[in-house]
Design an enzyme around this catalytic site. Structure first.
Site, short mmCIF file in Angstrom:
data_model
loop_
_atom_site.label_atom_id
_atom_site.label_comp_id
_atom_site.label_asym_id
_atom_site.label_seq_id
_atom_site.Cartn_x
_atom_site.Cartn_y
_atom_site.Cartn_z
N ASN A 8 0.73 -1.02 -0.08
CA ASN A 8 -0.06 0.12 0.23
C ASN A 8 0.86 1.36 0.16
OD1 ASN A 8 -1.71 1.97 0.64
ND2 ASN A 8 -2.30 1.35 2.76
N TRP A 9 0.98 1.82 -1.11
CA TRP A 9 1.81 3.12 -1.19
C TRP A 9 1.39 4.20 -0.49
CZ3 TRP A 9 5.01 3.32 -6.52
CH2 TRP A 9 5.61 2.56 -6.57
N LYS A 10 0.02 4.16 -0.24
CA LYS A 10 -0.76 5.49 0.30
C LYS A 10 -0.27 6.65 -0.57
CE LYS A 10 -0.10 3.19 4.74
NZ LYS A 10 0.02 3.09 6.11
N HIS A 91 -9.49 1.18 5.41
CA HIS A 91 -8.11 1.32 5.88
C HIS A 91 -8.54 2.41 6.82
CE1 HIS A 91 -4.01 2.79 6.58
NE2 HIS A 91 -3.86 1.49 6.16
N GLU A 93 -6.84 4.44 8.00
CA GLU A 93 -6.56 6.20 7.59
C GLU A 93 -7.50 6.78 7.02
OE1 GLU A 93 -2.52 5.32 5.64
OE2 GLU A 93 -1.92 4.91 7.73
N GLU A 161 -5.19 -4.91 10.84
CA GLU A 161 -4.17 -3.96 11.16
C GLU A 161 -4.52 -3.20 12.22
OE1 GLU A 161 -2.38 -2.84 6.90
OE2 GLU A 161 -3.95 -1.54 7.33
N GLY A 167 2.92 2.19 10.87
CA GLY A 167 3.89 3.12 10.55
C GLY A 167 4.57 3.74 11.63
N SER A 206 3.51 -2.16 10.01
CA SER A 206 5.01 -2.43 10.56
C SER A 206 5.64 -3.48 10.12
CB SER A 206 5.37 -1.82 12.00
OG SER A 206 5.00 -0.74 12.32
N GLY A 227 2.99 -1.30 4.27
CA GLY A 227 2.82 0.07 3.85
C GLY A 227 4.22 0.75 3.51
N GLY A 228 4.95 1.19 4.48
CA GLY A 228 6.20 1.95 4.45
C GLY A 228 7.26 0.80 3.62
P1 PGA Z 1 3.09 0.26 7.60
O1 PGA Z 1 1.51 0.57 6.94
O2 PGA Z 1 3.63 -0.94 6.85
O3 PGA Z 1 3.82 1.58 6.99
O4 PGA Z 1 2.99 0.04 9.03
C1 PGA Z 1 0.59 -0.50 6.89
C2 PGA Z 1 -0.53 -0.23 6.48
O5 PGA Z 1 -1.16 0.99 6.77
O6 PGA Z 1 -1.20 -0.75 5.42
#
Ligand code: PGA
Length: 246
Positions: A8-10, A91, A93, A161, A167, A206, A227-228
């Protein structure tokens, strides 16, 4: 069931970032796992071209309607038209930044299925909810509210999640992850019967090369939502390799 490594590149990535996709495909030409990248919508079409069918693509959200006067929104059919096969829904977010409710996520999942997209429906507790011992109850409520009755392993993936792990570099302990995944599987079984064993359950929050193998060794963990660490081909590639080896 084919395991799933989803990135997930957000809200990250300009055209230059497509070089990471080329590098990822070159390093992992034939992964055993299904590999998925969900870039910002602006990169879907060019990434589809760069990926040339070697990895799957997904959106990060969609509108519940198929078209209409919804400025700034994007429909599931538009995502599919741009080359997506998946869409991330609910998600944390989106739930936090845009006030998305379980009912809205469920409506979006219905729209995704109608457009032929696989929905990755996200659930997870906040740190306060975990501290209060509410984790399983919170997730049960999100599953009941967000997952459509028509969901099947072909249309739906569930991502656990924990909000506080996204993050932050922090993760639940391995037994804590296993406990939640087992509980999600049990709730899916109660609702969908024997088909529940076919749903792919992803852990997200993470995930990185150094912890991926241990997480993937857990029962009922069928992949990850990353994500990251999905932004760099080397890191995401290491996670794909760990999933392939699990
Ligand atoms: P993260 O994000 O790997 O940067 O913790 C995961 C996500 O929100 O899908």
């Amino acid at each position: 069931m084919r395991k799933l490594a989803a990135g997930n590149w957000k809200m990250n990535g300009l055209s230059a970032q497509l070089a990471e996709v080329a590098a990822l495909i070159a390093a992992h030409p034939q992964p055993r796992s299904e590999v998925l990248l969900c870039p910002p919508a602006t990169l879907l079409a060019p990434m589809a071209q760069a990926a040339a069918g070697r990895i799957a693509l997904g959106g990060q959200d969609c509108h519940p309607n198929s078209s209409g006067a919804h400025t700034g929104d994007i429909s599931a059919a538009m995502l599919a038209d741009a080359g997506a096969a998946f869409v991330i829904l609910g998600h944390s977010e989106r739930r936090a930044d845009h006030g998305e409710t379980d009912a809205l996520v469920r409506a979006k999942a219905g729209a995704a299925a109608k457009a032929g997209l696989v929905a990755i429906i996200c659930v997870g507790e906040t740190e306060a909810q975990r501290d209060a011992g509410e984790t399983l109850a919170v997730i049960a409520g999100q599953l009941a509210g967000s997952v459509p009755d028509a969901a099947s392993p072909q249309t739906t993936v569930i991502a656990y999640e924990p909000v506080w792990a996204i993050g932050t570099g922090r993760t639940p302990t391995l037994p804590e992850i296993a406990e939640v995944h087992a509980d999600i599987r049990a709730r899916l079984t109660a609702r969908f019967g024997a088909a529940a064993s076919g749903f792919r359950l992803l852990y997200g929050g993470s995930v990185k090369p150094s912890n991926a193998a241990a997480i993937f060794a857990l029962p009922d963990v069928d992949g990850a939502l990353v994500g990251g660490a999905s932004l760099k081909a080397a890191d995401f590639g290491a996670i794909i390799a760990a999933l392939d080896a699990a």
